[in-house]
Scaffold this active site. Structure first.
Site, PDB file in Angstrom:
ATOM      1  N   GLY A 266       0.843  -1.207   0.000  1.00 20.19           N
ATOM      2  CA  GLY A 266       0.000   0.000   0.000  1.00 20.19           C
ATOM      3  C   GLY A 266       0.871   1.249   0.000  1.00 20.19           C
ATOM      4  O   GLY A 266       1.869   1.303   0.707  1.00 20.19           O
TER       5      GLY A 266
ATOM      6  N   ARG B 110       0.950  -5.003  -5.173  1.00 22.94           N
ATOM      7  CA  ARG B 110       1.143  -6.207  -4.355  1.00 22.94           C
ATOM      8  C   ARG B 110       1.244  -7.345  -5.364  1.00 22.94           C
ATOM      9  O   ARG B 110       0.240  -7.727  -5.950  1.00 22.94           O
ATOM     10  CB  ARG B 110      -0.032  -6.409  -3.395  1.00 22.94           C
ATOM     11  CG  ARG B 110      -0.126  -5.320  -2.333  1.00 22.94           C
ATOM     12  CD  ARG B 110      -1.126  -5.657  -1.247  1.00 22.94           C
ATOM     13  NE  ARG B 110      -1.075  -4.666  -0.184  1.00 22.94           N
ATOM     14  CZ  ARG B 110      -1.966  -3.704   0.000  1.00 22.94           C
ATOM     15  NH1 ARG B 110      -2.995  -3.598  -0.799  1.00 22.94           N
ATOM     16  NH2 ARG B 110      -1.844  -2.847   0.996  1.00 22.94           N
TER      17      ARG B 110
ATOM     18  N   ASP C 244       4.972  -4.888   5.881  1.00 19.89           N
ATOM     19  CA  ASP C 244       5.405  -6.248   6.260  1.00 19.89           C
ATOM     20  C   ASP C 244       5.393  -7.218   5.076  1.00 19.89           C
ATOM     21  O   ASP C 244       6.239  -8.100   4.993  1.00 19.89           O
ATOM     22  CB  ASP C 244       4.598  -6.775   7.449  1.00 19.89           C
ATOM     23  CG  ASP C 244       3.235  -7.263   7.036  1.00 19.89           C
ATOM     24  OD1 ASP C 244       2.507  -6.475   6.412  1.00 19.89           O
ATOM     25  OD2 ASP C 244       2.896  -8.426   7.307  1.00 19.89           O
TER      26      ASP C 244
ATOM     27  N   THR D 176       4.418   2.335   5.492  1.00 17.90           N
ATOM     28  CA  THR D 176       3.021   1.900   5.614  1.00 17.90           C
ATOM     29  C   THR D 176       2.298   2.826   6.581  1.00 17.90           C
ATOM     30  O   THR D 176       2.906   3.293   7.558  1.00 17.90           O
ATOM     31  CB  THR D 176       2.901   0.444   6.128  1.00 17.90           C
ATOM     32  OG1 THR D 176       1.541   0.191   6.511  1.00 17.90           O
ATOM     33  CG2 THR D 176       3.773   0.162   7.341  1.00 17.90           C
TER      34      THR D 176
ATOM     35  N   ASP E 178       0.065   1.835   8.536  1.00 15.91           N
ATOM     36  CA  ASP E 178      -0.449   1.037   9.656  1.00 15.91           C
ATOM     37  C   ASP E 178       0.409   1.086  10.925  1.00 15.91           C
ATOM     38  O   ASP E 178      -0.060   0.726  12.000  1.00 15.91           O
ATOM     39  CB  ASP E 178      -0.607  -0.430   9.228  1.00 15.91           C
ATOM     40  CG  ASP E 178      -1.577  -0.596   8.070  1.00 15.91           C
ATOM     41  OD1 ASP E 178      -2.445   0.290   7.902  1.00 15.91           O
ATOM     42  OD2 ASP E 178      -1.477  -1.601   7.339  1.00 15.91           O
TER      43      ASP E 178
ATOM     44  N   ASP F  62       2.616  -0.885  11.864  1.00 13.66           N
ATOM     45  CA  ASP F  62       2.562  -2.205  12.502  1.00 13.66           C
ATOM     46  C   ASP F  62       3.843  -3.020  12.327  1.00 13.66           C
ATOM     47  O   ASP F  62       3.798  -4.232  12.202  1.00 13.66           O
ATOM     48  CB  ASP F  62       1.361  -2.991  11.930  1.00 13.66           C
ATOM     49  CG  ASP F  62       1.448  -3.158  10.422  1.00 13.66           C
ATOM     50  OD1 ASP F  62       2.287  -2.489   9.802  1.00 13.66           O
ATOM     51  OD2 ASP F  62       0.680  -3.958   9.871  1.00 13.66           O
TER      52      ASP F  62
ATOM     53  N   ARG G 208      -5.401  -2.187   8.973  1.00 17.08           N
ATOM     54  CA  ARG G 208      -5.446  -3.637   8.763  1.00 17.08           C
ATOM     55  C   ARG G 208      -5.740  -4.329  10.092  1.00 17.08           C
ATOM     56  O   ARG G 208      -6.756  -4.019  10.680  1.00 17.08           O
ATOM     57  CB  ARG G 208      -4.133  -4.140   8.150  1.00 17.08           C
ATOM     58  CG  ARG G 208      -4.314  -5.441   7.380  1.00 17.08           C
ATOM     59  CD  ARG G 208      -3.018  -5.895   6.779  1.00 17.08           C
ATOM     60  NE  ARG G 208      -2.634  -5.110   5.628  1.00 17.08           N
ATOM     61  CZ  ARG G 208      -3.085  -5.309   4.402  1.00 17.08           C
ATOM     62  NH1 ARG G 208      -3.925  -6.282   4.162  1.00 17.08           N
ATOM     63  NH2 ARG G 208      -2.691  -4.558   3.409  1.00 17.08           N
TER      64      ARG G 208
END
Ligand code: F6P
Length: 326
Positions: free
Chosen positions: A14, A75, A106, A129, A131, A133, A175
């Site tokens: 993304g 992706r 990731d 990202t 996120d 994360d 996510r």
């Protein structure tokens, strides 16, 4: 010190605001060091397709403030196969690419781990990202902007909530991590925040709405992470409407608005520092590691140890949210 003639840079997964600032830093640091820097379009997919072109310092002018990624992203399903990775490696060899800078989340690092099991080429990663994360960095490139975008949107929603005495359920991205929800929720003074890291007790959520109703607190903003264990905004909306049919309730899914837009100063600085450090690290012989920022210092984490990381709730944060929302 390793001397590189030609390195490649790509963005994968993304897009996130600040990726362009990272590309700019990589290109200009590389050129400063006498390296030819090549852009690879559409991430790993472009590697497979050989969509690789040289970048000059001027090609990255006027992009530090732009969202998205000038290299485009994807992706790639093909890169998940042995055959796809083999073709990608052959393309790199054909184009004389001797080192790589990989910018992504990731999925990008999982792809890298698989690639380097089969092939050997020096590579450094940057965490890109919204996120947030990933382990190995306090913040990922794009997270700060995404939270600011969510905050701006929720503030606007609060105006409407206030004007109509409405209850709003706002779903944000992330996510399966709750960083965006937690931070935008706190920053907007949300009445409740639902994140995947804390099991949602929907009865408790409904009780709180009931309590607020009874004491005539007419505005109620509930921020829900898209990955919450109970479900997203629409699932919560069904339960709220069932219990409070007379309440004027709406659900809003912020969606991809959170991915675009001009990066915040924090994301531009983070991307610039990490992009610069990544090229220097590559030249110093570092390999297969992600550059991250921990306590304002650049640190490197091997790709194989970059984990997906969820919200670590510090101290009494959950209690704080409830206390401040009263
Ligand atoms: O990883 C970034 C992210 O925006 C997540 O927050 C979200 O779940 C996902 O990507 C959406 O992906 P897509 O743009 O492919 O729908």
């Amino acid at each position: 010190m390793k001397l590189f003639k030609r390195i490649g840079v790509l963005t994968s997964g993304g897009d996130s605001p600040g990726m362009n600032a990272a590309i700019r830093a990589v290109v200009r640091t590389g050129i400063y060091k006498g390296i030819d820097v090549y852009g690879i379009r559409h991430g790993y997919q472009g590697m497979i397709e050989g969509d690789i072109f040289q970048l000059q310092a001027t090609d990255v002018a006027n992009i530090i403030q732009r969202g998205g990624t000038m290299l485009k992203t994807a992706r790639s399903k093909e890169f998940m196969t042995d055959e796809g990775r083999k073709i990608a490696y052959e393309q790199l060899c054909k184009q004389g690419i001797e080192g790589l800078i990989l910018i992504g989340g990731d999925g990008t690092f999982r792809g890298a781990v698989e690639f380097f099991k089969q092939f050997s080429i020096p590579a450094i990663g940057l965490p890109g990202t919204i996120d947030n994360d990933l382990s190995g960095t306090d913040f990922t490139i794009g997270f700060d902007t995404a939270v600011n975008t969510a905050v701006e949107a929720i503030d606007k929603i609060r105006d409407t909530a206030e004007a109509h005495d409405r209850l709003f359920i706002v779903e944000v991205m992330g996510r399966d991590a709750g960083y965006i929800a937690l931070n935008s929720g706190i920053a907007c003074g949300a009445e409740d925040i639902l994140i995947p890291e804390v099991m949602t007790d929907i009865e408790q959520v409904l009780c709180k709405i009931d309590y607020d109703e009874k004491r005539k607190k007419t505005v109620h903003i509930l921020v829900v992470a898209e990955g919450d264990d109970f479900g997203g905004a629409n699932e919560v909306l069904i339960r709220v409407k069932e219990r409070f049919p007379n309440l004027d309730t709406r659900a809003t899914i912020l969606g991809h608005i959170q991915r675009g837009g001009s990066p915040s100063y924090a994301d531009r600085v983070l991307a610039s520092r990490l992009g610069y450090a990544a090229v220097n690290a590559l030249c110093e012989g570092r390999n297969q590691s992600m550059a991250g920022m921990v306590n304002q210092e650049v640190v490197f984490t091997p790709f194989s140890q970059v984990q997906k990381e969820n919200v670590l709730l510090c101290g009494d944060m959950l209690e704080m949210i409830q206390v401040l929302a009263t």
